[in-house]
Design a protein around this motif. Structure first.
Motif, PDB file in Angstrom:
ATOM      1  N   SER A 614      38.062  28.989  41.676  1.00  0.00           N
ATOM      2  CA  SER A 614      37.460  29.906  40.696  1.00  0.00           C
ATOM      3  C   SER A 614      38.333  30.162  39.479  1.00  0.00           C
ATOM      4  CB  SER A 614      36.384  30.989  40.998  1.00  0.00           C
ATOM      5  OG  SER A 614      35.908  31.472  40.256  1.00  0.00           O
ATOM      6  N   TYR A 615      37.947  30.388  38.407  1.00  0.00           N
ATOM      7  CA  TYR A 615      38.614  30.795  37.285  1.00  0.00           C
ATOM      8  C   TYR A 615      37.892  31.174  36.147  1.00  0.00           C
ATOM      9  CZ  TYR A 615      38.369  25.925  36.317  1.00  0.00           C
ATOM     10  OH  TYR A 615      37.818  24.580  36.154  1.00  0.00           O
ATOM     11  N   SER A 616      38.333  32.473  35.655  1.00  0.00           N
ATOM     12  CA  SER A 616      37.615  32.818  34.375  1.00  0.00           C
ATOM     13  C   SER A 616      38.442  33.189  32.983  1.00  0.00           C
ATOM     14  CB  SER A 616      37.053  34.348  34.842  1.00  0.00           C
ATOM     15  OG  SER A 616      37.825  35.092  35.493  1.00  0.00           O
ATOM     16  N   ASP A 629      41.752  34.171  37.897  1.00  0.00           N
ATOM     17  CA  ASP A 629      40.452  34.727  37.911  1.00  0.00           C
ATOM     18  C   ASP A 629      40.391  36.150  38.059  1.00  0.00           C
ATOM     19  OD1 ASP A 629      37.735  34.397  38.203  1.00  0.00           O
ATOM     20  OD2 ASP A 629      37.459  34.312  40.421  1.00  0.00           O
ATOM     21  N   TYR A 644      36.191  33.060  51.183  1.00  0.00           N
ATOM     22  CA  TYR A 644      35.846  33.238  49.741  1.00  0.00           C
ATOM     23  C   TYR A 644      34.519  32.542  49.358  1.00  0.00           C
ATOM     24  CZ  TYR A 644      35.922  33.167  44.653  1.00  0.00           C
ATOM     25  OH  TYR A 644      35.837  33.104  43.267  1.00  0.00           O
ATOM     26  N   CYS A 646      31.403  32.755  46.043  1.00  0.00           N
ATOM     27  CA  CYS A 646      30.918  33.216  44.769  1.00  0.00           C
ATOM     28  C   CYS A 646      31.351  34.570  44.440  1.00  0.00           C
ATOM     29  CB  CYS A 646      29.335  33.638  45.259  1.00  0.00           C
ATOM     30  SG  CYS A 646      28.428  32.262  45.824  1.00  0.00           S
ATOM     31  N   GLY A 647      32.750  34.521  44.417  1.00  0.00           N
ATOM     32  CA  GLY A 647      33.773  35.703  43.727  1.00  0.00           C
ATOM     33  C   GLY A 647      33.726  36.609  44.617  1.00  0.00           C
TER      34      GLY A 647
END
Length: 806
Positions: A614-616, A629, A644, A646-647
């Motif tokens: 995941s990355y934001s 992230d 891990y 969903c965040g």
């Protein structure tokens, strides 16, 4: 045309020291070859006398002159002159001394004229310096003539081919100049020794329907001192002329073939069969490619239609309906089939001129041929040539490369559609820089388990590079073995109609080093080659493999808890295949289907194949944008692993803690985290100022996160860390790993101008100190799924088998 000839009487008188008063001896004169009666010498070169020495012998010092006269080459000339006198000839031509090789123009003219000179000679003396008996050898003797295929060496030399065929009469002499037979008397033996039909030996080539491939086959086993002479010695047999360019190497034979194509419509020049399959030019590399082509015959234009119908009928092209009258005779009953045959026969007749004419240009060789599409490919064809071997038309397989067609090795398949007449260009030069797929083998992890690379089949590969043709089917298998356990396996690297594939095979029975590993490789090669279409489809089922995706093949060793895993794909500019031996829980059986895995293409350099989950945000590190992230709501440390979803990250351990428990010293620099310190220029985006680094949001192009006095810590991407993760793979299957954390003194949202703002945005990182280090905040991190920890789906058949056993 003038040629330089030896005055037989003058040579002999000079040798005996006889000189008439007031007469200056002249041993060499120019004469017209069409009006002069002369003999010619054919021999194997040794210590010879050249033109300058022969004409200037009397001008030499006594010692130098005696050295020349003692040479075997000089004695051979004198003996040839004595034989010419006996036979009533005044002139003799010898290639060693009758051409002034100091003049390139004279040398080129002589080579282009040589066939005619032998043809116009009244007699040719063939001197066999390795025959001591007073009779001609009647059968092959591999012991006596071991270096020349069982016959006197004269029969293995390139230039002596035309010297046997062109003259009307050839007399053979042994090493003592004893006459041991002539060409007409020895026709049966000469045919057996050379493969040349008796009719050609008796009357020459002129006026006979001898194919180009057949003439080439006579030269296939012959050798010359200079590579270029393989071609130059054949010019007279084909009636072509071209300049001599010594130094061009094998290009001379390419030029010869192009000159033949310009003068001849004989398509058998394309019917060569190389010993080592290759791809590219439709021209042969060497006369030896025409070995075993002696039975090829040309098909005359008025017979091509009939031959084409026979070919279609024998292979049942077009799927016709048949009534079988006898075991050999069938009658087609489909009217559409008969109409199609009539159309093809008519086309063969109307295209007669195009089918028997070639055009040579820089685009290649333009031809018109009947071709049949190869099944399962839009670019591969089987072309039918206007020549036969036995009853059937000869075919060659071709692949389209866009502007032209390359020749490829024979594809083991039977086309079923009708031929179609097609005009296209054939490639006439070999391109060594393209049309190749090269795998770089990385098998160091397999070596840690005692497996070493033992052999490759069917051809050797130097170093770690394995090169395949990317135009047709090709396959190389690499054999690995562990001498302690007796296990061995092979990795097959293949390419089939545009699809690369890899397969793993193993030996059910333990092997020993006494066994030839090439034999094991040969067996595995044959199995994989038969199933190459299946292996290629297995990879293609999941669609095209993207640049950041990799294919994986896994096979379980029999009677073992180990398995072999091969991951292949493109790394930077190389196409790599990584071979590894892994712990296998026994949930698989034999080679599994190919699966697709992925890896981050950009960002941090990682210890092995890993995918960011995941990355934001993106942050610039070492001039690369690394995906990161938000983890400000979590308390994380570098090396944490856990679950891990969903965040949410649930920590279950840390690899550095595991190393301490295992007694691995963390002071070793190979395990120490890589630290990107604050104010590092590599951390600064274009809008960075002072001690700030800016992370850009993926969700909005106008959202930025400022990090005050940033520092990045990441796992080192080296072999030791990769092996550590692999060692933990059995108990950490399915877990995720924190490979990088971004720490700072403070962080906040900024606008496009770099001014701090009150975000009021729920997507912004939460404030507060959530770092494991006092005075530091950890708002960003990188969490990945290591390939070595990913869970493999169980083999349902094997699980069902275990259940039935229990």
């Amino acid at each position: 045309m003038k040629m330089k000839l030896l005055d037989v009487e003058g040579v002999l008188n000079r040798d005996k020291g006889i000189q008439r008063a007031g007469h200056k001896p002249e041993v060499m004169k120019e004469r017209d070859d069409t009006t002069t009666r002369y003999a010619i010498l054919s021999h194997r070169w040794g210590a010879e006398v050249n033109y300058e020495e022969m004409t200037g012998l009397m001008k030499m010092e006594e010692e130098e002159r005696e050295e020349v006269k003692k040479r075997h080459g000089y004695q051979k000339i004198v003996a040839g002159c004595e034989q010419a006198i006996k036979d009533g000839y005044e002139w003799l031509w010898v290639d060693t001394c009758c051409i002034d090789k100091r003049s390139s123009a004279e040398l080129s003219e002589a080579i282009n004229s040589m066939y005619r000179w032998y043809q116009n000679a009244q007699v040719c003396y063939a001197y066999l310096n390795d025959v001591g008996e007073s009779t001609f050898p009647t059968k092959k003797d591999d012991n006596k003539f071991a270096e020349s295929n069982g016959w006197p060496e004269w029969f293995m030399r390139g230039w002596t081919l035309q010297e046997l065929i062109a003259p009307k009469e050839v007399k053979f002499f042994n090493k003592d100049w004893v006459h041991i037979g002539n060409k007409r008397q020895l026709e049966p033996i000469l045919e057996k020794a050379t493969g040349i039909p008796r009719a050609v030996l008796r009357n020459g080539i002129a006026g006979r329907r001898v194919s180009v491939a057949t003439i080439m086959s006579w030269a296939a086993e012959r050798r010359t001192t200079r590579v270029e002479d393989r071609a130059y010695s054949l010019m007279g047999l084909f009636g072509v002329y071209m300049p001599m360019l010594y130094g061009e190497g094998k290009m001379a034979f390419q030029r010869l073939q192009l000159e033949i194509i310009r003068r001849s419509s004989d398509q058998s020049i394309f019917a060569w069969k190389p010993q080592i399959p290759r791809i590219g030019s439709v021209l042969a590399d060497d006369p030896c490619d025409f070995r075993n082509c002696g039975g090829i015959e040309k098909v005359e234009p008025d017979r091509l239609g009939d031959r084409l119908m026979e070919y279609i009928g024998w292979l049942e092209l077009g799927h016709p309906w048949y009534i079988r009258r006898t075991s050999f005779k069938k009658i087609a009953t489909n009217p559409v089939h008969w109409c199609r045959l009539a159309w093809l026969r008519w086309r063969a007749r109307t295209l007669n001129r195009q089918l028997y004419s070639f055009t040579v240009s820089n685009a290649g060789i333009q031809v018109c041929l009947p071709v049949i599409p190869i099944p399962d490919s839009r670019s591969h064809y089987r072309a039918l040539l206007a020549c036969t071997y036995g009853w059937s038309l000869i075919s060659i397989d071709l692949v389209s490369t866009g502007s032209s067609f390359d020749r490829i090795p024979y594809i083991h398949t039977t086309p079923k559609t009708y031929p179609e007449f097609k005009t296209f260009y054939l490639a006439s030069h070999q391109d060594v820089n393209e049309k190749r797929r090269t795998f770089i083998l990385d098998d160091k992890h397999a070596s840690y388990h005692g497996f070493k690379r033992c052999a490759t089949y069917p051809r050797e590969s130097m170093g770690d590079a394995v090169t395949l043709s990317s135009l047709t089917s090709d396959l190389v298998v690499v054999v690995y073995a562990n001498s302690d356990t007796g296990f061995c396996f092979v990795v097959g690297l293949g390419y089939h109609y545009g699809q690369d594939w890899v397969h793993v095979d193993y030996d059910e029975h333990s092997s020993t080093e006494e066994e030839n590993w090439t034999n094991f490789g040969s067996r595995a090669y044959n199995r994989m080659w038969e199933a190459r279409s299946t292996h290629a489809r297995d990879v293609a089922e999941d669609g095209p493999v993207r640049y950041d995706q990799y294919c994986m093949k896994h096979a379980h060793f029999p009677r073992s808890t180990k398995g072999v895993r091969v991951v292949w794909g493109r790394w930077e500019d190389d196409f790599k295949a990584m071979v590894d031996v892994v712990d296998c829980p026994g949930c698989c059986d034999g080679p599994r289907k190919t699966t697709i895995t992925s890896n981050d293409r950009y960002g941090l350099t990682m210890p092995g194949l890993m995918r960011t989950v995941s990355y934001s945000y993106s942050l610039r590190l070492d001039e690369e944008l690394a995906p990161v992230d938000d983890c400000s709501g979590l308390r994380l440390a570098l090396g944490d692993y856990g679950d891990y979803s969903c965040g949410d990250f649930v920590r279950t351990g840390n690899i550095f803690d595991d190393m301490r428990v295992a007694g691995i010293g963390l002071e070793d620099s190979t395990h120490s985290p890589i630290v990107f310190r604050e104010l590092s220029a590599r951390l600064q985006a274009d809008r960075n100022q002072g001690d700030l680094a800016i992370a850009r949001s993926y969700s909005s192009s106008k959202k930025y996160l400022a990090l005050h006095q940033p520092r990045v810590l990441s796992l080192p991407a080296n072999e030791r860390v990769s092996l550590l993760l692999k060692a933990l793979s059995t108990r950490l299957v399915g877990k995720h790993l924190v490979i990088a954390i971004m720490q700072c003194r403070d962080f906040y949202m900024v606008d496009e101008d770099g001014k701090r703002r009150d975000s009021g945005d729920h997507s912004a990182p939460a404030s507060g100190n959530h770092s494991t280090e006092t005075g530091r905040l950890t708002p960003l991190c990188t969490i990945v799924s290591p390939q070595v920890w990913r869970r493999e789906l169980p083999c349902l058949q094997r699980m069902a088998r275990f259940k039935s056993i229990r």
